[in-house]
Write a protein that holds these residues in place. Structure first.
Motif: not given
Length: 218
Positions: A88-91, A97-98, A182-183
């Motif tokens: 979840f955190f990596a996602l 970032v993107t 996305g944010l």
């Protein structure tokens, strides 16, 4: 509640969850390859990010698949929840970032028919996988299965955001649409990651939900 399940029913639910996560892994591997390839061709950061997100979903589903191949899956509940929390955190980190990078650089991707079709299919398919895994997880009382189903649901939201962004960019020139969505999705992923990391709180909430459903049935 899971404590009232018979051993045959429990084994059926174990097999069902293994099947669901197996399908999820296979689908996401194909999705990642297509999305990254199409994103590279169209110079679309959103599509490439979508493909990399699929690899994170594979990690989460693989952790659950591994858990339910153990002799005593319940014993591995907490470690698996930690893996899902990290996913979840990596996602959330990658999507943030993107999305920010796309907003700052004002990168305008080219039209991608393949990307639109791929994300539309994901929006149609992923909710069913999420629902099936969540239903089996709740009956079994498995916090990991429910947490992984939420991960799949977040990927559905991300698919919808990328789809809207691709269509809006192609038809209206709104290149920023998927980054803004996305944010919002990243914030939701952080919240779900915290719940999964706590583990006990997640399991407690599932137990309360099951009790409430039983009370409602009676």
């Amino acid at each position: 509640m899971s404590s009232t399940l018979t051993d045959p029913r429990r084994e059926i639910l174990h097999r069902r969850i293994r099947l669901i996560v197996g399908v999820t892994i296979g689908y996401n591997v194909v999705e990642a390859i297509i999305a990254i390839t199409a994103g590279t061709v169209a110079s679309s950061a959103a599509l490439i990010g979508f493909g990399l997100d699929s690899t994170i979903e594979v990690l989460s589903a693989a952790a659950v698949a591994w858990q339910f191949t153990r002799r005593d899956p319940e014993r591995w509940e907490k470690p698996t929840l930690r893996v899902i929390a990290v996913a979840f955190f990596a996602l959330a980190a990658y999507v943030t970032v993107t999305s920010v990078t796309a907003l700052v650089t004002a990168e305008r991707p080219e039209h991608s028919t393949i990307g639109i079709i791929l994300t539309a299919v994901s929006v149609a398919v992923m909710p069913f996988l999420s629902f099936a895994e969540r239903r089996a997880g709740r009956e079994l009382g498995s916090a990991t299965a429910v947490a992984d189903s939420k991960q799949t649901l977040i990927c559905t939201y991300l698919s919808a955001a990328v789809l809207i962004g691709l269509v809006a960019n192609s038809l209206l020139g709104w290149w920023w649409a998927d980054s803004v969505a996305g944010l919002a999705i990243a914030a939701f992923a952080v919240r779900e990651g915290i719940e999964a990391w706590r583990g006990d709180a997640c399991a407690t909430s599932i137990g309360m939900l099951l009790e409430n459903e039983d009370d409602h049935d009676h």
